[in-house]
Design a protein around this motif. Structure first.
Motif, short mmCIF file in Angstrom:
data_model
loop_
_atom_site.label_atom_id
_atom_site.label_comp_id
_atom_site.label_asym_id
_atom_site.label_seq_id
_atom_site.Cartn_x
_atom_site.Cartn_y
_atom_site.Cartn_z
N GLY A 117 -15.75 21.35 21.62
CA GLY A 117 -15.24 20.08 21.11
C GLY A 117 -16.58 19.35 20.64
N LEU A 118 -17.50 19.08 21.49
CA LEU A 118 -18.82 18.47 21.53
C LEU A 118 -19.51 19.04 21.00
CD1 LEU A 118 -19.58 16.88 24.70
CD2 LEU A 118 -18.71 15.92 22.88
N LYS A 119 -19.94 20.97 20.79
CA LYS A 119 -20.70 21.60 20.14
C LYS A 119 -19.81 21.46 18.58
CE LYS A 119 -21.67 24.54 24.19
NZ LYS A 119 -21.76 26.28 24.37
N SER A 120 -19.12 21.41 18.53
CA SER A 120 -18.41 21.66 17.05
C SER A 120 -19.11 20.11 16.38
CB SER A 120 -16.63 21.44 16.68
OG SER A 120 -15.92 20.75 17.06
N ILE A 121 -19.44 18.74 17.09
CA ILE A 121 -19.47 17.84 16.51
C ILE A 121 -20.61 17.58 16.33
CG2 ILE A 121 -20.09 15.42 16.99
CD1 ILE A 121 -17.86 15.63 18.60
N ARG A 122 -21.40 18.04 17.67
CA ARG A 122 -23.17 18.25 16.36
C ARG A 122 -23.57 19.52 15.95
NH1 ARG A 122 -26.56 20.20 22.38
NH2 ARG A 122 -25.45 22.15 21.81
N MET A 123 -22.95 20.34 15.30
CA MET A 123 -22.69 21.20 14.75
C MET A 123 -22.50 20.54 13.13
SD MET A 123 -21.01 24.92 13.32
CE MET A 123 -20.97 25.75 15.22
N ILE A 162 -15.22 14.72 9.46
CA ILE A 162 -14.82 13.33 10.25
C ILE A 162 -13.60 12.99 10.54
CG2 ILE A 162 -13.29 11.25 9.05
CD1 ILE A 162 -14.61 11.33 6.81
N CYS A 163 -12.68 14.12 10.59
CA CYS A 163 -11.60 14.74 11.39
C CYS A 163 -12.53 15.49 12.99
CB CYS A 163 -11.16 15.61 10.75
SG CYS A 163 -9.96 15.22 9.52
N THR A 164 -13.67 15.93 12.47
CA THR A 164 -14.09 16.81 13.81
C THR A 164 -15.01 15.62 14.42
OG1 THR A 164 -14.53 18.29 12.82
CG2 THR A 164 -15.96 17.87 14.44
N ILE A 165 -15.42 15.00 13.99
CA ILE A 165 -15.87 14.17 14.73
C ILE A 165 -15.71 13.28 15.30
CG2 ILE A 165 -17.49 11.90 14.62
CD1 ILE A 165 -19.48 13.31 12.04
N PHE A 166 -14.54 12.39 15.26
CA PHE A 166 -13.29 11.14 15.73
C PHE A 166 -12.61 12.02 16.54
CE2 PHE A 166 -15.89 9.10 12.30
CZ PHE A 166 -15.91 8.38 13.25
N GLY A 167 -12.29 13.26 15.73
CA GLY A 167 -10.49 13.29 16.41
C GLY A 167 -11.28 14.13 17.77
N ASN A 168 -12.23 14.82 18.29
CA ASN A 168 -13.01 15.76 19.10
C ASN A 168 -13.36 14.25 20.43
OD1 ASN A 168 -12.58 18.38 18.59
ND2 ASN A 168 -14.30 18.22 17.13
N ALA A 169 -14.16 13.96 19.31
CA ALA A 169 -15.21 12.30 20.30
C ALA A 169 -13.88 11.30 21.28
CB ALA A 169 -15.70 11.54 19.53
N LYS A 200 -19.09 34.69 18.80
CA LYS A 200 -17.83 34.38 19.68
C LYS A 200 -17.96 32.27 19.34
CE LYS A 200 -14.88 34.40 24.06
NZ LYS A 200 -15.69 34.21 25.24
N GLU A 201 -18.54 32.02 19.81
CA GLU A 201 -19.55 30.87 20.04
C GLU A 201 -18.65 29.94 18.54
OE1 GLU A 201 -22.58 27.62 20.52
OE2 GLU A 201 -22.87 28.90 21.90
N LEU A 202 -19.46 30.26 17.28
CA LEU A 202 -18.94 30.07 16.14
C LEU A 202 -17.64 30.08 15.44
CD1 LEU A 202 -19.91 29.22 13.45
CD2 LEU A 202 -20.37 31.47 12.71
N GLU A 203 -16.88 31.33 16.16
CA GLU A 203 -15.58 31.10 16.02
C GLU A 203 -14.78 30.08 16.59
OE1 GLU A 203 -12.42 34.97 15.75
OE2 GLU A 203 -13.80 35.09 17.74
N MET A 204 -15.24 29.77 18.33
CA MET A 204 -14.46 29.07 18.80
C MET A 204 -14.29 27.72 18.47
SD MET A 204 -12.86 30.79 21.18
CE MET A 204 -12.57 29.31 22.44
N THR A 205 -16.09 27.57 17.98
CA THR A 205 -16.10 26.41 16.36
C THR A 205 -15.25 26.07 15.64
OG1 THR A 205 -18.26 26.18 18.38
CG2 THR A 205 -18.04 24.43 16.29
N GLN A 206 -14.93 27.03 15.23
CA GLN A 206 -14.18 27.05 13.68
C GLN A 206 -12.70 26.59 13.53
OE1 GLN A 206 -16.83 26.72 11.15
NE2 GLN A 206 -15.53 27.47 9.77
N ASN A 207 -12.48 27.36 15.39
CA ASN A 207 -10.59 27.30 15.46
C ASN A 207 -10.40 25.73 16.07
OD1 ASN A 207 -10.34 30.01 14.96
ND2 ASN A 207 -10.63 30.84 16.71
N VAL A 208 -12.26 24.98 16.32
CA VAL A 208 -11.73 23.82 16.97
C VAL A 208 -11.54 22.82 15.62
CG1 VAL A 208 -12.78 21.48 18.37
CG2 VAL A 208 -12.34 23.50 19.71
N LEU A 209 -13.08 22.79 14.98
CA LEU A 209 -12.86 22.51 13.44
C LEU A 209 -11.31 22.85 12.52
CD1 LEU A 209 -16.15 23.81 12.24
CD2 LEU A 209 -15.39 21.21 12.99
#
Length: 458
Positions: A409-415, A340-347, A231-240
């Protein structure tokens, strides 16, 4: 059996000790609600309570109260785990189920080993038997709880359990009760297809049933953990994907705005050449100044970062947030566009979300920086933060009501950062919330500049 060993049943003191040890194991593995000064006296009290209870069950109370007494022991273990560890009521139920079956197995297996070695050694004195019991108990409890500890450590990550629903907790409790019934059915009735009549068979059935039940519970825990990770991976992928989609939309919007900006600029030049009235000139100047923010496209050297900074800059301008960015986009050339989108977009989204809640417009500040420092790419995003941020697992705890579906959001950045062998850290101090990403440059990658943190990133 040897002449010096008489086995009627497992001493209730041993059962109390294993129940207590199982609670101690979860106290070590899980995050605590209280400090050692409160926990140690409480656990000493729990050990005493379990010993007294098991003494009453085995020596004072009639057999009809044996099962209610064991349920009372389960209740003591549940309250102990829930009151001392940072778990939900459902999570405490899961831990209690595992702890109880583990305690039953440890007590049964150790006593079976004592019966075996006692028949070989043939100690005739009572004192010798007691010493043998203590030695075997110490050895096998150490082995059993060491193995159980490492097994649970794989299933409990960062001192916490995955989210547990009431229905899943009931599944664990039903497994525990079924195992307890099968393991002890010979004590309840000898007239069943699963009952044994002689003592060795009773011990074999009890040890094997508890052993099998323990692995069933661990399998349930493993499934629970895998479902949570999925579920966490799925949610993170959705954020990405959402960040990348926003980037694509922003890119199209900015290109459209830039075209309109240049068209209007040409129109202004035509009007200015035809009319020279003071008011008209003043009006045209104001009109041009109003358009500047839409034409001020960032030029960092990386087209993806340019789009993100321009888009977030426009959003900040609309919401009265001052954002400054000092970024060398050429350093990002080894990162793919989605990362790049994940790191800067979420931050930047997290920073904007916090800043727009502030009432004082002078405090609505965001600073971003991208620079090289030795062999590392450094990305730093800071926003003004004058409130206390609660941290858990090195990440801030979300303040939203629906905690289960936020904080990704932060978890997806870390990933994304970990894909490149980098690390992410967050701090909240001196009225600033800082997200810092450090990624080692690939072998052979030579950055054009080496510099300390720019002013925009301080």
């Amino acid at each position: 059996m040897g002449s010096g060993v008489v086995l009627l049943d497992i001493p209730k003191l041993y059962t109390a000790i294993t129940e207590w040890l199982s609670c101690v194991m979860f106290l070590i593995l899980l995050k605590r609600r209280k400090g050692n000064q409160a926990v140690i006296p409480l656990f000493a009290l729990v050990l005493g309570a379990l010993c007294v209870l098991q003494y009453l069950i085995g020596n004072v109370w009639p057999l009809v109260l044996w099962i209610p007494g064991m349920f009372l022991a389960m209740g003591i273990m549940y309250v102990t785990i829930y009151s001392c560890c940072q778990v939900t009521p459902e999570g405490a139920g899961v831990c209690m189920a595992v702890a109880f079956v583990l305690a039953e197995f440890a007590a049964a297996f150790e006593w079976q080993m004592y019966s075996y070695f006692g028949s070989i050694v043939r100690i005739s004195s009572a004192a010798g038997n007691v010493l043998l019991q203590i030695f075997i108990a110490a050895v096998f409890y150490l082995i059993i709880y060491s193995l159980a500890f490492f097994m649970e450590k794989k299933l409990i990550v960062d001192g916490g359990l995955p989210p547990v629903t009431i229905s899943r907790m009931c599944g664990f409790l039903l497994t525990m009760l079924a195992v307890f019934l099968v393991a002890n059915i010979s004590y309840i009735s000898s007239d069943t297809p699963f009952s044994a009549t002689d003592q060795p068979q009773i011990f074999y059935i009890r040890s094997l049933a508890d052993f099998a039940g323990l692995f069933i519970l661990w399998s349930q825990q493993s499934i629970l953990r895998e479902m949570s990770l999925f579920k966490e991976l799925e949610m993170t992928q959705n954020v990405l994907m959402r960040q990348y989609y926003q980037y694509q939309q922003s890119k199209e919007n900015i290109e459209t705005l830039n075209c309109k900006y240049h068209d209007l600029k040409n129109q202004i030049n035509i009007i200015r050449s035809e009319a020279d009235a003071d008011k008209k000139e003043q009006y045209l100047q104001e009109m041009e100044q109003g358009l500047q923010r839409f034409g001020a496209e960032n030029k960092t050297g990386n087209p993806v970062l340019d789009v993100l900074l321009t888009d977030k800059g426009m959003l900040c301008a609309q919401r009265g947030i001052r954002i400054t960015a000092v970024a060398d986009g050429t350093l990002l050339s080894f990162l793919n566009a989605m990362d790049i989108c994940t790191i800067f977009g979420n931050a930047l989204d997290n920073a904007i979300e916090y800043e727009e809640k502030l009432e004082d417009p002078e405090k609505k500040l965001i600073r971003a920086a991208v620079f090289a420092q030795k062999e590392f790419l450094v990305v730093r995003v800071k926003n003004y933060c004058d409130t206390r941020i609660e941290m858990e697992n090195e990440l801030p705890v979300t303040t939203k009501v629906d905690k289960a579906n936020h904080g990704y959001g932060l978890k997806s950045i870390r990933m994304s950062v970990q894909k490149y062998g980098g690390s992410m850290s967050v701090t909240a101090e001196d009225d600033w919330f800082t997200l810092c990403v450090m990624i080692p440059f690939p072998k052979g990658f030579v950055p054009e500049t080496q510099s300390p943190a720019p002013d925009g990133g301080d």
